[in-house]
Design a protein around this motif. Structure first.
Motif, mmCIF file in Angstrom:
data_model
loop_
_atom_site.group_PDB
_atom_site.id
_atom_site.type_symbol
_atom_site.label_atom_id
_atom_site.label_comp_id
_atom_site.label_asym_id
_atom_site.label_seq_id
_atom_site.Cartn_x
_atom_site.Cartn_y
_atom_site.Cartn_z
ATOM 1 N N ASN A 40 -14.489 0.469 1.541
ATOM 2 C CA ASN A 40 -13.755 -0.422 2.311
ATOM 3 C C ASN A 40 -14.361 -0.694 3.590
ATOM 4 N N VAL B 63 0.836 -1.229 0.086
ATOM 5 C CA VAL B 63 -0.021 0.070 0.209
ATOM 6 C C VAL B 63 0.788 1.092 0.102
ATOM 7 N N GLY C 221 -1.801 -6.567 2.147
ATOM 8 C CA GLY C 221 -3.568 -7.113 1.809
ATOM 9 C C GLY C 221 -3.457 -8.410 2.378
ATOM 10 N N THR D 245 -8.330 1.886 5.029
ATOM 11 C CA THR D 245 -8.417 1.912 3.624
ATOM 12 C C THR D 245 -7.439 1.571 2.983
ATOM 13 N N GLU D 246 -7.236 1.821 1.551
ATOM 14 C CA GLU D 246 -6.464 1.363 0.740
ATOM 15 C C GLU D 246 -5.078 1.718 1.356
ATOM 16 N N SER E 175 -14.307 6.673 0.824
ATOM 17 C CA SER E 175 -13.429 5.543 1.025
ATOM 18 C C SER E 175 -13.918 4.665 2.010
#
Length: 608
Positions: free
Chosen positions: A89, A62, A155, A94-95, A85
């Motif tokens: 998610n 990320v 992830g 968040t990403e 966001s």
């Protein structure tokens, strides 16, 4: 759990007690006396075995742009990009890493101590360990050579789900505790007849999930917003700072109350302690004499602690001067918990009666309109705590005597002094169907007075000798508690005023009647006629006034001064025990001291 000093990049292993101290040091360095958002000393652990176990997994690195920078202020609201966001998610990740909600929640958990709560109760160590594990995965996969300040979340689905569950659980627990208290209120306080606020923690979580509110907004929405509560949290912050400093308070060892017999060391200790409490100016020259300045300072201290303001170092004053930091932290924590049991809205105009303070206060918002001394229930006839609306007043009221008072007090007087009840204008009543009818005094026999339970109801007529005085103020309740005038004026001159059968006796009922009728829009002519009339008359308030009876042995007044009162009904010990067993901040402190017990005894034993 590992806790990093915010000024250093080197993590250190700390115990739960050290965590408590380190947080307080952080408060000392970062806070002013103004009401500001608390800052978190972020805890980062060393790489864990969990990180190595998950390192081989495939994941998408990320962005390193996200940083958990706890030195900057976090917004309480969410912008459109943050909401989008979160909806895409989840509320915590968040990403790019931890969401603003996650940062707010972590910060709020570590700030829980100023509410008398324990950050460890919300899994703070586990949350931070999971964050560090994810960060370790990122470093392993990216080949980073040293610890970065950014929190990178790879992830790893299982760890992300774990962190989400941890954050959900922590949020729900903190919402419940801030919103309705930690312990069962009625199980820990006798004669508490007030329902705690009903908090739906899952609904608050859903609000955060949907982006309708931020985590901080949701937590703030359930936390008491009363100025009294906020002042207590600021005082708790100061006490935590003092506790973390490691400096011990001066104690007065001498047991005499005669100023001429105090040693120079004792007088220096007294003056030093009074400087610490703010009752003695630190600017003056400190001399080892019991001078007028010291006498005045002692009087101020005694007034704030509900003691007789004699200016002398009596036993009770010395005990309170010797209260430890831990004892004050404990006292503040009790009041914070009791405030969490209170209604979130007291009413713009309301009556506030703190039983241990022996005062009745009328407020309009944060403004005090009236403050008068009062007499409350004795230890044998304790005044209960509840909230009801005051809806009417009675002028020249009658007094219908409770059976317990009649059988225990009035009938024995009649046996000793035949004719006493008639001379005090008592009527004898009996029930005839659904009605009460007056029985002529000559029909009441000596045998009736000698029965185990007197067969008639006693009611005293309104007038100048009525026990309720010239007026009573009614907030209808099933506990037969109300405010009233009294013939027993002598009790208002005493320092400790727990003498009634449970109702609240007023030192200045006329002032309360005038104020309530003025607030309700009555004309001055109507007010004058009500006060001057001799007939029994009821005046209804078109806008009932919320009336709150509560039990607070410690609070911080509008001037920022700490106020303490004796635990006249001995209710603090049960709450201390419950909060300790619940793992709150009090579980990190040493147990109740001999001082606490001594003060309880002094409250009832010292001469009035």
């Amino acid at each position: 759990m590992a806790l990093a000093d915010p000024r250093s990049e080197h993590p250190a292993e700390l115990s739960a007690r050290q965590l408590f101290d380190t947080q307080a040091v952080s408060y000392a360095e970062r806070f002013t006396r103004q009401s500001v958002e608390p800052l978190l000393a972020y805890a980062r652990s060393a790489p864990t075995a969990m990180a190595a176990e998950h390192a081989p997994e495939e994941y998408k690195p990320v962005s390193s742009s996200h940083k958990l920078s706890l030195a900057l202020e976090l917004s309480k609201t969410l912008d459109s990009e943050q909401i989008a966001s979160l909806q895409a998610n989840d509320p915590w990740l968040t990403e790019d890493g931890l969401s603003i909600n996650a940062q707010q929640l972590i910060r709020s958990i570590q700030n829980a101590a100023i509410h008398g709560l324990n950050p460890d109760s919300y899994g703070l160590a586990e949350i931070l360990r999971t964050v560090d594990t994810l960060s370790g995965l990122d470093r392993t996969g990216a080949g980073a050579g040293k610890l970065q300040h950014g929190v990178h979340l790879p992830g790893s689905l299982s760890l992300r789900e774990l962190l989400g569950r941890q954050m959900d659980q922590a949020f729900v627990g903190l919402v419940q505790h801030l919103g309705q208290g930690v312990v069962d209120a009625r199980a820990t306080q006798k004669d508490l007849f007030r329902d705690v606020p009903a908090i739906n923690a899952q609904a608050q979580l859903e609000s955060v999930r949907s982006g309708r509110s931020s985590a901080l907004q949701a937590l703030n929405s359930v936390t008491p917003t009363h100025a009294d509560y906020q002042r207590l949290t600021r005082r708790m912050r100061d006490l935590l700072t003092e506790h973390a400093s490691g400096i011990r308070r001066k104690t007065i060892e001498h047991h005499t109350s005669a100023s001429s017999m105090l040693s120079h060391a004792d007088i220096y200790a007294i003056k030093s302690r009074l400087v610490d409490t703010g009752d003695l100016s630190p600017k003056g020259t400190v001399m080892p004499y019991f001078d007028q300045e010291l006498t005045n300072a002692l009087r101020r201290f005694q007034q704030r602690h509900g003691l007789k303001a004699s200016g002398r170092l009596d036993l009770r004053t010395r005990q309170v001067l010797n209260l430890s930091i831990e004892e004050e932290i404990r006292a503040i924590a009790l009041s914070l918990e009791r405030w969490r049991w209170m209604p979130r809205k007291l009413g713009d105009k309301h009556i506030f009666i703190n039983i241990p303070d022996y005062h009745v206060v009328v407020r309009d918002g944060d403004e005090t309109l009236l403050n008068m001394t009062a007499v409350v229930g004795s230890v044998e006839h304790q005044t209960p705590t509840f909230s009801r609306d005051m809806s009417y007043m009675e002028f020249n009221p009658t007094w219908t005597v409770p059976a317990s008072i009649a059988n225990r007090e009035l009938i024995p007087k009649e046996r000793r002094q035949p004719g006493y009840l008639v001379s005090r204008q008592f009527d004898f009543l009996k029930r005839d169907g659904k009605q009460l009818v007056v029985v002529p005094p000559e029909e009441v026999t000596a045998a009736d007075f000698n029965m185990e339970r007197f067969p008639y109801l006693l009611r005293q007529r309104g007038g100048p000798i009525n026990a309720l005085g010239r007026m009573k103020f009614m907030m209808p309740n099933p506990y037969a508690i109300y405010l009233h005038d009294t013939q027993a004026k002598k009790h208002f001159t005493l320092n400790d005023r727990a003498y009634s059968h449970g109702c609240i006796r007023l030192s200045d009922p006329d002032a309360l009647a005038i104020l309530l009728m003025q607030m309700d829009g009555y004309s001055q002519d109507t007010i004058d006629k009500s006060l001057q009339g001799s007939e029994t008359k009821r005046v209804r308030l078109r806008s009932p006034v919320p009336t709150h009876l509560t039990y607070l042995t410690t609070w911080v007044d509008e001037a920022g001064e700490l106020q303490r009162r004796a635990d006249i009904y001995h209710q603090d010990a049960a709450l201390v025990k419950a909060l300790q067993e619940a793992g709150t901040l009090l579980s990190l402190l040493k147990g109740p001291s001999e001082t606490d017990t001594t003060l309880q005894k002094l409250a009832s034993n010292e001469s009035r």
